[in-house]
Design a protein around this motif. Structure first.
Motif, short mmCIF file in Angstrom:
data_model
loop_
_atom_site.label_atom_id
_atom_site.label_comp_id
_atom_site.label_asym_id
_atom_site.label_seq_id
_atom_site.Cartn_x
_atom_site.Cartn_y
_atom_site.Cartn_z
N LEU A 111 0.82 -1.21 0.00
CA LEU A 111 0.00 0.00 0.00
C LEU A 111 0.86 1.27 0.00
O LEU A 111 0.50 2.27 -0.63
N GLN A 112 1.96 1.23 0.70
CA GLN A 112 2.87 2.38 0.69
C GLN A 112 3.42 2.63 -0.71
O GLN A 112 3.56 3.77 -1.15
N LYS A 113 3.73 1.55 -1.40
CA LYS A 113 4.28 1.66 -2.76
C LYS A 113 3.23 2.15 -3.75
O LYS A 113 3.53 2.88 -4.70
N MET A 114 1.96 1.81 -3.51
CA MET A 114 0.90 2.10 -4.47
C MET A 114 0.19 3.42 -4.21
O MET A 114 -0.54 3.91 -5.09
N ARG A 115 0.38 4.02 -3.04
CA ARG A 115 -0.39 5.23 -2.74
C ARG A 115 -0.07 6.35 -3.74
O ARG A 115 1.09 6.58 -4.10
N GLY A 116 -1.12 7.00 -4.20
CA GLY A 116 -0.98 8.07 -5.18
C GLY A 116 -0.64 7.57 -6.57
O GLY A 116 -0.41 8.37 -7.48
N ARG A 117 -0.62 6.24 -6.76
CA ARG A 117 -0.21 5.66 -8.04
C ARG A 117 -1.39 4.97 -8.72
O ARG A 117 -2.43 4.70 -8.12
N THR A 118 -1.20 4.63 -9.98
CA THR A 118 -2.21 3.92 -10.76
C THR A 118 -1.75 2.49 -11.02
O THR A 118 -0.64 2.26 -11.47
N ILE A 119 -2.63 1.54 -10.69
CA ILE A 119 -2.35 0.12 -10.80
C ILE A 119 -3.26 -0.48 -11.87
O ILE A 119 -4.43 -0.11 -11.98
N VAL A 120 -2.72 -1.40 -12.65
CA VAL A 120 -3.52 -2.11 -13.65
C VAL A 120 -3.76 -3.54 -13.16
O VAL A 120 -2.80 -4.26 -12.85
N PHE A 121 -5.02 -3.91 -13.07
CA PHE A 121 -5.40 -5.27 -12.69
C PHE A 121 -5.86 -6.02 -13.94
O PHE A 121 -6.77 -5.58 -14.63
N HIS A 122 -5.22 -7.15 -14.21
CA HIS A 122 -5.62 -8.02 -15.31
C HIS A 122 -6.44 -9.17 -14.71
O HIS A 122 -5.90 -10.00 -13.97
N THR A 123 -7.73 -9.22 -15.02
CA THR A 123 -8.58 -10.29 -14.53
C THR A 123 -8.98 -11.15 -15.71
O THR A 123 -9.78 -10.74 -16.56
N ALA A 124 -8.40 -12.33 -15.79
CA ALA A 124 -8.63 -13.22 -16.92
C ALA A 124 -9.74 -14.21 -16.58
O ALA A 124 -9.87 -14.65 -15.44
N LEU A 125 -10.51 -14.55 -17.61
CA LEU A 125 -11.64 -15.46 -17.45
C LEU A 125 -11.57 -16.54 -18.52
O LEU A 125 -11.29 -16.25 -19.69
N CYS A 126 -11.82 -17.77 -18.11
CA CYS A 126 -11.92 -18.88 -19.06
C CYS A 126 -13.20 -19.66 -18.76
O CYS A 126 -13.45 -20.04 -17.61
N VAL A 127 -14.01 -19.87 -19.77
CA VAL A 127 -15.16 -20.76 -19.68
C VAL A 127 -14.88 -21.96 -20.57
O VAL A 127 -14.77 -21.83 -21.79
#
Length: 204
Positions: free
Chosen positions: A98-114
């Motif tokens: 959280l200290q590293k990410m504060r004030g920053r923009t993070i990209v979350f990749h959420t992959a889905l397989c059916v």
């Protein structure tokens, strides 16, 4: 839930309670099986590729144990400046994240397989999609971050914040085409894939 013989067998390949709770929204009968795979990125593998590969491997592993079922696999990889951010596991690592990410923009990749294990499934057994969510964290002081972690203890969450809980107070902005993707299961993408597999909703 009472099984409906008109519905295909549906299995969630995950140990995540968050994904299970999201899938319950569809009011379809489903089972949960935990896939036994090695979850790690490969050398030189891009974050989106890691998430897609692991989602597919989870679904395939369970499909091998449940022939003829429709299996849902999902995986999430968070990245900051191209570096993958995993589940912290404990308080100290979560605070550092959280200290590293504060004030920053993070990209979350959420992959889905059916994965449709029925023999007649066309055009193939697996549908895949990577839904990206861009999250901007607030620039908060250490005492606030520490207090949050003691309250919610999100040590099993990549990025150390539960957006569906108190962790939303850590966030300044969320940009995504699929609002449940950040929680771990992109429901808009999932319902589209299930429709392609012949699953119907609303009791029809």
């Amino acid at each position: 839930m009472i099984p409906n013989p008109a519905l295909p067998r549906l299995i969630l390949a995950s140990s995540s309670s968050y994904r299970r709770e999201l899938l319950e929204r569809l009011r379809l009968p489903f089972e949960v099986m935990v896939p036994d795979i090695w979850e790690a990125s490969l050398p030189g593998e891009q974050p989106g590729a890691t998430a897609l590969r692991l989602a597919r491997e989870k679904a395939a592993a369970v499909a091998a144990r449940a022939p003829g079922a429709i299996v849902i696999g999902s995986d999430q990889v968070a990245t900051l400046d191209g570096e993958q951010i995993g589940k912290p596991g404990d308080h100290a690592r979560a605070l550092a994240q959280l200290q590293k990410m504060r004030g920053r923009t993070i990209v979350f990749h959420t992959a889905l397989c059916v994965w449709d294990g029925r023999a007649s499934a066309l055009p193939g057994p697996a549908q895949l999609e990577n839904v990206q969510t861009v999250v901007t964290f607030r620039n908060l002081a250490d005492d606030e971050l520490d207090a949050y972690l003691h309250i919610e203890q999100p040590y099993d969450c990549a990025g150390s914040a539960k957006n569906e809980g108190l962790g939303i107070a850590l966030l300044e902005r969320i940009d995504s085409s699929d609002p449940t993707a950040l929680t771990g299961l992109p429901m808009i993408a999932l319902t589209a894939m299930l429709r392609k597999a012949g699953v119907r909703f609303f009791g029809l």
